[in-house]
Design a protein around this motif. Sequence first.
Motif, PDB file in Angstrom:
ATOM      1  N   ALA A 164       0.846  -1.188   0.000  1.00 50.66           N
ATOM      2  CA  ALA A 164       0.000   0.000   0.000  1.00 50.66           C
ATOM      3  C   ALA A 164       0.887   1.246   0.000  1.00 50.66           C
ATOM      4  O   ALA A 164       2.006   1.212   0.493  1.00 50.66           O
ATOM      5  CB  ALA A 164      -0.910   0.002   1.217  1.00 50.66           C
ATOM      6  N   PHE A 165       0.368   2.333  -0.579  1.00 60.48           N
ATOM      7  CA  PHE A 165       1.112   3.587  -0.531  1.00 60.48           C
ATOM      8  C   PHE A 165       0.160   4.769  -0.477  1.00 60.48           C
ATOM      9  O   PHE A 165      -1.009   4.679  -0.856  1.00 60.48           O
ATOM     10  CB  PHE A 165       2.070   3.731  -1.726  1.00 60.48           C
ATOM     11  N   GLU A 166       0.664   5.862   0.054  1.00 66.80           N
ATOM     12  CA  GLU A 166       0.036   7.179   0.056  1.00 66.80           C
ATOM     13  C   GLU A 166       1.121   8.139  -0.364  1.00 66.80           C
ATOM     14  O   GLU A 166       2.033   8.429   0.416  1.00 66.80           O
ATOM     15  CB  GLU A 166      -0.467   7.556   1.444  1.00 66.80           C
ATOM     16  N   LEU A 167       1.059   8.633  -1.601  1.00 68.46           N
ATOM     17  CA  LEU A 167       2.127   9.461  -2.139  1.00 68.46           C
ATOM     18  C   LEU A 167       1.552  10.686  -2.837  1.00 68.46           C
ATOM     19  O   LEU A 167       0.474  10.613  -3.446  1.00 68.46           O
ATOM     20  CB  LEU A 167       2.964   8.656  -3.134  1.00 68.46           C
ATOM     21  N   PRO A 168       2.295  11.800  -2.811  1.00 67.85           N
ATOM     22  CA  PRO A 168       1.808  13.015  -3.475  1.00 67.85           C
ATOM     23  C   PRO A 168       2.106  13.004  -4.974  1.00 67.85           C
ATOM     24  O   PRO A 168       3.109  12.450  -5.423  1.00 67.85           O
ATOM     25  CB  PRO A 168       2.596  14.121  -2.771  1.00 67.85           C
ATOM     26  N   ASP A 169       1.211  13.660  -5.719  1.00 67.33           N
ATOM     27  CA  ASP A 169       1.472  13.879  -7.133  1.00 67.33           C
ATOM     28  C   ASP A 169       2.120  15.258  -7.314  1.00 67.33           C
ATOM     29  O   ASP A 169       2.496  15.903  -6.327  1.00 67.33           O
ATOM     30  CB  ASP A 169       0.192  13.723  -7.958  1.00 67.33           C
ATOM     31  N   ASP A 170       2.244  15.717  -8.526  1.00 61.92           N
ATOM     32  CA  ASP A 170       2.905  16.996  -8.794  1.00 61.92           C
ATOM     33  C   ASP A 170       2.142  18.197  -8.251  1.00 61.92           C
ATOM     34  O   ASP A 170       2.692  19.274  -8.121  1.00 61.92           O
ATOM     35  CB  ASP A 170       3.132  17.176 -10.296  1.00 61.92           C
ATOM     36  N   ARG A 171       0.883  17.999  -7.905  1.00 63.70           N
ATOM     37  CA  ARG A 171       0.052  19.082  -7.343  1.00 63.70           C
ATOM     38  C   ARG A 171      -0.093  18.954  -5.830  1.00 63.70           C
ATOM     39  O   ARG A 171      -0.935  19.597  -5.233  1.00 63.70           O
ATOM     40  CB  ARG A 171      -1.317  19.058  -7.997  1.00 63.70           C
ATOM     41  N   LEU A 179      -2.941   3.789  -3.071  1.00 64.27           N
ATOM     42  CA  LEU A 179      -3.171   2.581  -3.859  1.00 64.27           C
ATOM     43  C   LEU A 179      -4.585   2.069  -3.628  1.00 64.27           C
ATOM     44  O   LEU A 179      -5.260   1.652  -4.569  1.00 64.27           O
ATOM     45  CB  LEU A 179      -2.140   1.505  -3.514  1.00 64.27           C
ATOM     46  N   SER A 180      -5.049   2.145  -2.405  1.00 65.67           N
ATOM     47  CA  SER A 180      -6.393   1.623  -2.121  1.00 65.67           C
ATOM     48  C   SER A 180      -7.465   2.394  -2.898  1.00 65.67           C
ATOM     49  O   SER A 180      -8.424   1.788  -3.383  1.00 65.67           O
ATOM     50  CB  SER A 180      -6.686   1.659  -0.619  1.00 65.67           C
ATOM     51  N   SER A 181      -7.312   3.713  -3.062  1.00 63.33           N
ATOM     52  CA  SER A 181      -8.309   4.476  -3.828  1.00 63.33           C
ATOM     53  C   SER A 181      -8.269   4.093  -5.301  1.00 63.33           C
ATOM     54  O   SER A 181      -9.308   4.018  -5.965  1.00 63.33           O
ATOM     55  CB  SER A 181      -8.100   5.982  -3.655  1.00 63.33           C
ATOM     56  N   LEU A 182      -7.068   3.834  -5.828  1.00 63.71           N
ATOM     57  CA  LEU A 182      -6.961   3.396  -7.221  1.00 63.71           C
ATOM     58  C   LEU A 182      -7.573   2.015  -7.405  1.00 63.71           C
ATOM     59  O   LEU A 182      -8.272   1.757  -8.383  1.00 63.71           O
ATOM     60  CB  LEU A 182      -5.494   3.396  -7.659  1.00 63.71           C
ATOM     61  N   LEU A 183      -7.311   1.113  -6.450  1.00 61.18           N
ATOM     62  CA  LEU A 183      -7.840  -0.248  -6.542  1.00 61.18           C
ATOM     63  C   LEU A 183      -9.360  -0.284  -6.440  1.00 61.18           C
ATOM     64  O   LEU A 183      -9.993  -1.205  -6.963  1.00 61.18           O
ATOM     65  CB  LEU A 183      -7.215  -1.144  -5.470  1.00 61.18           C
ATOM     66  N   ASN A 184      -9.957   0.722  -5.793  1.00 58.26           N
ATOM     67  CA  ASN A 184     -11.414   0.795  -5.727  1.00 58.26           C
ATOM     68  C   ASN A 184     -12.032   0.951  -7.114  1.00 58.26           C
ATOM     69  O   ASN A 184     -13.201   0.642  -7.319  1.00 58.26           O
ATOM     70  CB  ASN A 184     -11.865   1.952  -4.840  1.00 58.26           C
ATOM     71  N   VAL A 222       1.386  -0.464 -11.657  1.00 60.14           N
ATOM     72  CA  VAL A 222       2.309   0.451 -10.988  1.00 60.14           C
ATOM     73  C   VAL A 222       3.648   0.381 -11.709  1.00 60.14           C
ATOM     74  O   VAL A 222       4.228  -0.688 -11.843  1.00 60.14           O
ATOM     75  CB  VAL A 222       2.488   0.088  -9.491  1.00 60.14           C
ATOM     76  N   VAL A 223       4.106   1.538 -12.184  1.00 60.22           N
ATOM     77  CA  VAL A 223       5.365   1.628 -12.917  1.00 60.22           C
ATOM     78  C   VAL A 223       6.358   2.404 -12.065  1.00 60.22           C
ATOM     79  O   VAL A 223       6.085   3.542 -11.672  1.00 60.22           O
ATOM     80  CB  VAL A 223       5.167   2.357 -14.264  1.00 60.22           C
ATOM     81  N   PHE A 224       7.475   1.792 -11.765  1.00 58.21           N
ATOM     82  CA  PHE A 224       8.555   2.478 -11.057  1.00 58.21           C
ATOM     83  C   PHE A 224       9.579   2.927 -12.089  1.00 58.21           C
ATOM     84  O   PHE A 224       9.953   2.145 -12.967  1.00 58.21           O
ATOM     85  CB  PHE A 224       9.215   1.541 -10.041  1.00 58.21           C
TER      86      PHE A 224
END
Length: 88
Positions: free
Chosen positions: A1-8, A14-19, A25-27
């Motif tokens: 799981a992750f909680e990360l900021p975007d450019d804004r 990850l959980s919100s995306l999986l919903n 996920v590309v590193f």
Amino acid sequence: AFELPDDREQVVTLSSLLNEGPVVVVFYYGYHCNHCVGQLFGLNEDLPRFNEMGTRVVAISADAPELTAKRFAEYGRFDFPVLADKDN
């Protein structure tokens, strides 16, 4: 799981995306890696195919959100979230 900021500086989890369905996920090394950024542009071109399958795409690097925002201003933004993981 992750909680990360975007450019804004908006936090993406990850959980919100999986919903919304499956997630790719590309590193990548960051904007200093021309090959990596080229791959992101290619991925962006293929994004309609992922969307057809109901799949979300997200890219993650150690670049600061400010750097990503600066590069988006220079080269254009992608149609998927690009997140900052400063601690790798």
